[in-house]
Scaffold this motif. Structure first.
Motif, PDB file in Angstrom:
ATOM      1  N   ASN A 164      63.943  27.710 -15.548  1.00  0.00           N
ATOM      2  CA  ASN A 164      64.312  29.015 -16.108  1.00  0.00           C
ATOM      3  C   ASN A 164      63.951  30.205 -15.226  1.00  0.00           C
ATOM      4  O   ASN A 164      64.523  31.279 -15.408  1.00  0.00           O
ATOM      5  CB  ASN A 164      63.648  29.186 -17.479  1.00  0.00           C
ATOM      6  CG  ASN A 164      64.212  28.228 -18.519  1.00  0.00           C
ATOM      7  OD1 ASN A 164      65.306  28.424 -19.035  1.00  0.00           O
ATOM      8  ND2 ASN A 164      63.472  27.169 -18.824  1.00  0.00           N
ATOM      9  N   GLU A 165      63.014  30.037 -14.312  1.00  0.00           N
ATOM     10  CA  GLU A 165      62.636  31.156 -13.450  1.00  0.00           C
ATOM     11  C   GLU A 165      63.467  31.102 -12.168  1.00  0.00           C
ATOM     12  O   GLU A 165      63.053  30.561 -11.150  1.00  0.00           O
ATOM     13  CB  GLU A 165      61.136  31.102 -13.144  1.00  0.00           C
ATOM     14  CG  GLU A 165      60.243  31.224 -14.369  1.00  0.00           C
ATOM     15  CD  GLU A 165      60.454  32.537 -15.100  1.00  0.00           C
ATOM     16  OE1 GLU A 165      60.777  33.557 -14.444  1.00  0.00           O
ATOM     17  OE2 GLU A 165      60.289  32.563 -16.336  1.00  0.00           O
ATOM     18  N   ASP A 166      64.652  31.692 -12.236  1.00  0.00           N
ATOM     19  CA  ASP A 166      65.574  31.631 -11.105  1.00  0.00           C
ATOM     20  C   ASP A 166      65.011  32.295  -9.857  1.00  0.00           C
ATOM     21  O   ASP A 166      65.317  31.886  -8.726  1.00  0.00           O
ATOM     22  CB  ASP A 166      66.907  32.280 -11.475  1.00  0.00           C
ATOM     23  CG  ASP A 166      67.712  31.422 -12.432  1.00  0.00           C
ATOM     24  OD1 ASP A 166      67.141  30.467 -12.989  1.00  0.00           O
ATOM     25  OD2 ASP A 166      68.912  31.718 -12.628  1.00  0.00           O
ATOM     26  N   TRP A 167      64.207  33.338 -10.023  1.00  0.00           N
ATOM     27  CA  TRP A 167      63.661  34.038  -8.859  1.00  0.00           C
ATOM     28  C   TRP A 167      62.748  33.135  -8.027  1.00  0.00           C
ATOM     29  O   TRP A 167      62.544  33.367  -6.840  1.00  0.00           O
ATOM     30  CB  TRP A 167      62.875  35.270  -9.305  1.00  0.00           C
ATOM     31  CG  TRP A 167      61.689  34.939 -10.164  1.00  0.00           C
ATOM     32  CD1 TRP A 167      61.668  34.839 -11.526  1.00  0.00           C
ATOM     33  CD2 TRP A 167      60.361  34.635  -9.728  1.00  0.00           C
ATOM     34  NE1 TRP A 167      60.415  34.504 -11.965  1.00  0.00           N
ATOM     35  CE2 TRP A 167      59.588  34.369 -10.880  1.00  0.00           C
ATOM     36  CE3 TRP A 167      59.748  34.562  -8.476  1.00  0.00           C
ATOM     37  CZ2 TRP A 167      58.237  34.042 -10.816  1.00  0.00           C
ATOM     38  CZ3 TRP A 167      58.404  34.234  -8.406  1.00  0.00           C
ATOM     39  CH2 TRP A 167      57.659  33.988  -9.570  1.00  0.00           C
ATOM     40  N   LEU A 168      62.235  32.076  -8.649  1.00  0.00           N
ATOM     41  CA  LEU A 168      61.297  31.182  -7.978  1.00  0.00           C
ATOM     42  C   LEU A 168      62.005  30.004  -7.318  1.00  0.00           C
ATOM     43  O   LEU A 168      61.757  29.696  -6.141  1.00  0.00           O
ATOM     44  CB  LEU A 168      60.271  30.680  -8.991  1.00  0.00           C
ATOM     45  CG  LEU A 168      59.196  29.730  -8.479  1.00  0.00           C
ATOM     46  CD1 LEU A 168      58.308  30.437  -7.455  1.00  0.00           C
ATOM     47  CD2 LEU A 168      58.350  29.206  -9.634  1.00  0.00           C
ATOM     48  N   SER A 169      62.892  29.335  -8.077  1.00  0.00           N
ATOM     49  CA  SER A 169      63.506  28.097  -7.570  1.00  0.00           C
ATOM     50  C   SER A 169      65.002  27.999  -7.893  1.00  0.00           C
ATOM     51  O   SER A 169      65.556  26.911  -7.853  1.00  0.00           O
ATOM     52  CB  SER A 169      62.783  26.886  -8.169  1.00  0.00           C
ATOM     53  OG  SER A 169      62.890  26.904  -9.594  1.00  0.00           O
ATOM     54  N   ARG A 170      65.628  29.116  -8.245  1.00  0.00           N
ATOM     55  CA  ARG A 170      67.045  29.181  -8.591  1.00  0.00           C
ATOM     56  C   ARG A 170      67.367  28.401  -9.866  1.00  0.00           C
ATOM     57  O   ARG A 170      68.528  28.222 -10.206  1.00  0.00           O
ATOM     58  CB  ARG A 170      67.944  28.679  -7.453  1.00  0.00           C
ATOM     59  CG  ARG A 170      67.855  29.507  -6.185  1.00  0.00           C
ATOM     60  CD  ARG A 170      69.052  29.297  -5.288  1.00  0.00           C
ATOM     61  NE  ARG A 170      70.231  29.934  -5.829  1.00  0.00           N
ATOM     62  CZ  ARG A 170      71.413  29.340  -5.970  1.00  0.00           C
ATOM     63  NH1 ARG A 170      71.549  28.062  -5.624  1.00  0.00           N
ATOM     64  NH2 ARG A 170      72.438  29.990  -6.458  1.00  0.00           N
TER      65      ARG A 170
END
Length: 432
Positions: A207-213
């Protein structure tokens, strides 16, 4: 290692060689590479369970953190993302960490129970809203940068092989935090806690796209070995391949997998050597004493909780290294592919079948179970076709049995586990 161990390893090598002759060396080398990685995972779990009796079913989470390390280390930084909100995001994360540290300090203070609870509640609730108010704008700005191809901060742009030890360190750090909170629990509650925490790790990656897309995945990870296309353009390689009677495409595919096998084998041998030295040391004897009787070990002055935390961190670090290696081999990070069946249950089967408490047994279990995991489905389909060969082509039973062949993989794992527990409860290579 006993004569029985040598025979079992020879039999495992024969299975891989036969696979190469019968189904192709491409498949045999693929099984070998994933077998090497699975053996490392199995060693990590064996450190925790075989040495200390810790029932960790959160293996999947530590493997996933290793995969994340491969992205954070090897992918180039996304300049647009950092310009849009990178520093603001780091500030928000620092704020969140400061709020947690403050909450811990308040909890340690000798304040009246009700007053401490009220202060903690106000700090956590107010801190949460302040944290989200700082984090969300930065995240939205980063994820809005070309989301179909980017939408994240990227990594450090370093050689991906550096990600392997970094993956171990990242998993070890997470294990320290988890161990501080959960290692005081009884074994069954520890299992529940580690499984839940592993699911939280996967949920964050998804869910954390900024971290791992997130579920859009990170593809095109750099390699520690040459690309097949580059080898096919090398006249010297093409000439060498022709000398073995291979076309450049086949030869380049096999050579790349052989190089991966060499790298993975070096890591496996190093970890196995260290694990064996640890097992034979006073520390290893102490860990087994704690495993066998915690009360007696504590009465002898051993800090059981501290030693459990120590071995929990070490085993998790090994799983993190294996996770980084697996993501390197795949060339991509796919958070949606991390499933408890594959990265927790199967690894536990490897340890139990190979021999809990025996490092060589754990390695053997990793190779054997992975070979079966890959080969049972095609062998099951072949068996079903043979059994139903005398039936009418339009028979419902023939269609049902043929369609069910894919499920033989799970059934076979269950049968093997039951058979080993019944006839050889200490595994193929029992602890000595």
């Amino acid at each position: 290692m006993t004569a029985r161990g040598y025979l079992l390893y020879a039999g495992m090598a024969l299975l891989i060689v036969l696979t190469g002759f019968v189904q192709g060396w491409n498949l045999a080398l693929t099984i070998l590479n994933m077998g090497l990685i699975s053996a490392i995972m199995s060693l990590g779990v064996n450190l925790q369970w075989g040495f200390a009796g810790l029932f960790n079913v959160g293996v999947m989470g530590f493997v996933a953190l290793g995969g994340l390390a491969a992205v954070l280390v090897s992918m180039p930084p996304v300049a647009e993302g950092w310009n849009a909100g990178g520093l603001r995001l780091l500030g928000a994360l620092a704020l969140g960490a400061a709020i947690l540290v403050a909450a811990v300090q308040v909890w340690k203070r000798k304040i009246g129970g009700r007053m401490r609870a009220l202060v903690m509640l106000a700090l956590l609730i107010g801190g949460f809203f302040l944290f989200r108010a700082s984090l969300d704008p930065a995240v939205n700005a980063i994820e809005a940068i070309n989301p179909s191809l980017s939408g994240y901060l990227g990594g450090l742009g370093l050689p991906i092989i550096i990600a392997w030890p970094v993956g171990g360190l990242l998993a070890a750090g997470a294990a320290w935090i988890i161990g501080k909170a959960a290692l005081g629990l009884r074994s069954d509650y520890l299992a529940i806690a580690t499984l839940g925490i592993a699911e939280i790790v996967i949920a964050v990656l998804k869910n954390e796209d900024w971290l791992s897309r997130g579920v859009k995945n990170v593809v095109g990870l750099p390699r520690p070995v040459p690309y097949e296309v580059d080898l096919q353009r090398d006249p010297g390689f093409v000439e060498a391949a022709a000398g073995y009677g291979l076309d450049p495409v086949t030869a380049s595919t096999l050579w790349v997998k052989i190089l991966y096998s060499g790298l993975f084998a070096v890591v496996l041998i190093a970890i196995l050597f260290l694990a064996q030295r640890a097992l034979a040391s006073p520390w290893g004897r102490m860990m087994r004493a704690i495993r066998d009787n915690e009360v007696a070990a504590a009465a002898m002055g051993k800090n059981v909780t501290a030693r459990h935390l120590q071995v929990f961190i070490l085993g998790s670090a090994v799983c993190g290294i294996a996770g980084a290696m697996m993501t390197t081999l795949d060339g991509q990070l796919t958070p949606g592919s991390y499933q408890p069946l594959r990265f927790t249950f199967l690894v536990w089967v490897m340890v139990i079948v190979g021999g809990s408490g025996n490092n060589y047994g754990a390695v053997l279990g990793g190779f054997l179970i992975w070979w079966l995991w890959v080969m049972v489905e095609p062998l099951g389909l072949w068996a079903m076709e043979l059994i139903t060969s005398g039936m009418s082509p339009d028979s419902w039973l023939r269609g049902h049995l043929t369609d069910s062949a894919a499920q033989m993989r799970l059934m076979t794992m269950g049968i093997i586990l039951l058979a080993v527990l019944r006839f050889s409860p200490k595994g193929l290579m029992p602890e000595r």
